[in-house]
Design an enzyme around this catalytic site. Structure first.
Site, short mmCIF file in Angstrom:
data_model
loop_
_atom_site.label_atom_id
_atom_site.label_comp_id
_atom_site.label_asym_id
_atom_site.label_seq_id
_atom_site.Cartn_x
_atom_site.Cartn_y
_atom_site.Cartn_z
N CYS A 112 0.81 -1.23 0.00
CA CYS A 112 0.00 0.00 0.00
C CYS A 112 0.84 1.28 0.00
O CYS A 112 0.35 2.34 -0.37
CB CYS A 112 -0.95 0.01 1.20
SG CYS A 112 -2.17 -1.29 1.11
N HIS A 249 -2.94 7.70 1.82
CA HIS A 249 -3.36 6.40 1.29
C HIS A 249 -4.78 6.13 1.77
O HIS A 249 -5.11 6.34 2.95
CB HIS A 249 -2.40 5.31 1.80
CG HIS A 249 -2.93 3.93 1.59
ND1 HIS A 249 -3.42 3.50 0.38
CD2 HIS A 249 -3.05 2.87 2.44
CE1 HIS A 249 -3.81 2.24 0.50
NE2 HIS A 249 -3.61 1.84 1.74
N ASN A 278 -9.92 0.41 -0.82
CA ASN A 278 -8.45 0.42 -0.70
C ASN A 278 -7.85 -0.18 -1.97
O ASN A 278 -7.91 -1.38 -2.18
CB ASN A 278 -8.04 -0.39 0.53
CG ASN A 278 -6.53 -0.38 0.76
OD1 ASN A 278 -5.77 0.02 -0.11
ND2 ASN A 278 -6.11 -0.84 1.93
N1 ACO Z 1 -19.44 -7.65 7.94
C1 ACO Z 1 -20.03 -7.89 9.13
N2 ACO Z 1 -19.34 -8.32 10.21
C2 ACO Z 1 -18.02 -8.48 10.08
C3 ACO Z 1 -17.35 -8.25 8.87
C4 ACO Z 1 -18.11 -7.82 7.76
N3 ACO Z 1 -17.57 -7.56 6.55
N4 ACO Z 1 -16.03 -8.51 9.04
C5 ACO Z 1 -15.88 -8.88 10.33
N5 ACO Z 1 -17.08 -8.87 10.95
C6 ACO Z 1 -17.38 -9.19 12.34
C7 ACO Z 1 -16.32 -10.06 12.98
O1 ACO Z 1 -16.55 -11.42 12.70
C8 ACO Z 1 -16.50 -9.73 14.44
O2 ACO Z 1 -17.60 -10.47 14.94
P1 ACO Z 1 -17.60 -11.07 16.42
O3 ACO Z 1 -17.49 -9.86 17.34
O4 ACO Z 1 -18.92 -11.75 16.50
O5 ACO Z 1 -16.40 -11.96 16.49
C9 ACO Z 1 -16.90 -8.25 14.44
O6 ACO Z 1 -17.37 -7.99 13.10
C10 ACO Z 1 -15.80 -7.32 14.79
O7 ACO Z 1 -14.65 -7.68 14.03
P2 ACO Z 1 -13.30 -6.88 14.19
O8 ACO Z 1 -12.27 -7.48 13.28
O9 ACO Z 1 -12.99 -6.75 15.64
O10 ACO Z 1 -13.73 -5.47 13.61
P3 ACO Z 1 -12.99 -4.08 13.74
O11 ACO Z 1 -13.87 -3.15 14.45
O12 ACO Z 1 -11.57 -4.22 14.21
O13 ACO Z 1 -12.92 -3.62 12.23
C11 ACO Z 1 -11.35 -3.47 10.39
C12 ACO Z 1 -12.20 -4.39 11.28
C13 ACO Z 1 -12.29 -2.54 9.63
C14 ACO Z 1 -10.57 -4.32 9.41
C15 ACO Z 1 -10.41 -2.65 11.33
O14 ACO Z 1 -9.68 -3.48 12.18
C16 ACO Z 1 -9.46 -1.83 10.53
O15 ACO Z 1 -9.82 -0.86 9.90
N6 ACO Z 1 -8.15 -2.16 10.55
C17 ACO Z 1 -7.17 -1.50 9.74
C18 ACO Z 1 -6.81 -2.41 8.66
C19 ACO Z 1 -6.94 -1.88 7.28
O16 ACO Z 1 -7.33 -0.77 7.00
N7 ACO Z 1 -6.56 -2.75 6.36
C20 ACO Z 1 -6.51 -2.44 4.99
C21 ACO Z 1 -5.28 -2.96 4.35
S1 ACO Z 1 -3.77 -2.37 5.04
C22 ACO Z 1 -3.59 -0.80 4.71
O17 ACO Z 1 -3.84 -0.37 3.63
C23 ACO Z 1 -3.17 0.10 5.82
#
Ligand code: ACO
Length: 321
Positions: A112, A249, A278
């Site tokens: 990224c 980004h 992304n």
């Molecule tokens: N739809 C519905 N529910 C979902 C989904 C979805 N697409 N994906 C996960 N869930 C559920 C999970 O199963 C979990 O359920 P549970 O509580 O029953 O176990 C719940 O939602 C919470 O999941 P988390 O992973 O804890 O969700 P979080 O609030 O951390 O959000 C996210 C996830 C959006 C990926 C966040 O961690 C984030 O933004 N991280 C940064 C990573 C990023 O941006 N990556 C992109 C690539 S890297 C880069 O470019 C920097």
């Protein structure tokens, strides 16, 4: 001294659009979940026979047309990509062939943050006099890497390409010059397991799947991007009040918005993650192209870009338009 000036931008997005609601038809998710956690509304998706080099070639042609240049005017093409058409040759060499260009061509793989790394490399070629004009393209077919059964990662990514034309121009060596004024690039390989593909040609022989520790990545992004911007300001002597546009980004609005607030740049931040999702190395040049074409970024503006991705790699740059 020679500065590397960005004289034109270009972009290409695949025709097919997949909204969050489209995803709900085959995945257990909701628009509300995706939008509230990421700011994403929709993403573009490559067609079956559409490769990263096709997207890159179209973005480069758009940038060349905007610059009023032909491929014969260009000394090099660098492609920042995580999704090359093939393991080899480089996607840049395929683009070079498509454009019937001379000079040199190669890829950069910093996921990224690939565009920031490639910009730093291109800047060095131009400032040292090794090349006069170059194309820099970030191009990705990220949806080809996705496991559509993994809702935690499949909703995050999209496809597209953005390109810039860089040209040598004389400068005084001050922050008033036009061009890429300063760059910082960083890596911390001890975090390589925060986000990775489970396979590869040197290990399993196949691509594998995306494995991501989302919350840890989130923490690294907030901390490392905040620090690299402070370091870049200290190094260059630029103050946050001098920034006209912040073009980060586009991974996640929940990473971008607090960073913009901390810098006092909420109204000066270019946000395209809602439309593009992304697109990895393509996200910054795509966002630059949007903001240049809609008239926000203008000649003389000071633009701050930053990115963090798998590796971990991260970096930031200051560009006077
Ligand atoms: N739809 C519905 N529910 C979902 C989904 C979805 N697409 N994906 C996960 N869930 C559920 C999970 O199963 C979990 O359920 P549970 O509580 O029953 O176990 C719940 O939602 C919470 O999941 P988390 O992973 O804890 O969700 P979080 O609030 O951390 O959000 C996210 C996830 C959006 C990926 C966040 O961690 C984030 O933004 N991280 C940064 C990573 C990023 O941006 N990556 C992109 C690539 S890297 C880069 O470019 C920097």
């Amino acid at each position: 001294m020679q500065r590397a000036r960005i004289i034109a931008t270009g972009s290409y997005l695949p025709k097919k659009i997949m909204t969050n609601d489209d995803l709900t038809k085959f995945m257990e998710t909701t628009h509300e979940w995706i939008y509230s956690r990421t700011g994403i509304n929709q993403r573009h998706v490559v067609a079956e026979n559409e490769n990263t080099s096709d997207l890159a070639t179209k973005a480069c042609k758009d940038a060349l047309a905007t610059a009023g240049l032909s491929a014969s005017d260009i000394d090099f093409v660098i492609c920042a990509t995580t999704t090359p058409d093939q393991v080899f040759p480089s996607t840049a060499s395929i683009v070079q062939g498509n454009l019937k260009m001379k000079g040199f061509a190669f890829d950069i793989q910093a996921v990224c943050s690939g565009f920031v790394f490639a910009l730093n490399v291109a800047k060095n070629f131009i400032e040292t006099g090794q090349a006069k004009r170059g194309l820099l393209v970030g191009a990705e077919a990220m949806t080809n890497l996705l496991d559509w059964d993994d809702r935690s990662t499949a909703v995050l990514f999209g496809d597209g390409a953005g390109a810039v034309v860089l040209e040598a121009a004389p400068g005084k060596g001050t922050m008033d010059d036009q061009g890429v004024l300063d760059c910082l690039i960083k890596a911390d390989g001890s975090c390589h397991d925060v986000l990775y593909m489970t396979g590869g040609p040197g290990s399993t022989g196949d691509m594998g799947k995306i494995s991501m520790n989302g919350q840890e990545l989130f923490r690294h992004a907030v901390e490392k991007l905040g620090n690299v911007i402070i370091e870049l300001f200290d190094k260059s002597g630029v103050k946050k009040e001098q920034i006209d546009w912040f073009v980060p980004h586009q991974a996640n609005a929940r990473i971008i918005k607090p960073a913009a607030k901390k810098l006092g740049l909420e109204d000066k931040t270019v946000l395209t993650v809602d439309q593009h999702a992304n697109t990895s190395a393509a996200s910054i040049p795509l966002a630059l192209d949007v903001a240049v074409k809609d008239g926000r970024i203008k000649k003389g503006d000071l633009v701050l870009i930053d990115a963090l991705g798998a590796g971990l790699h991260w970096g930031a740059a200051l560009i006077r338009w």
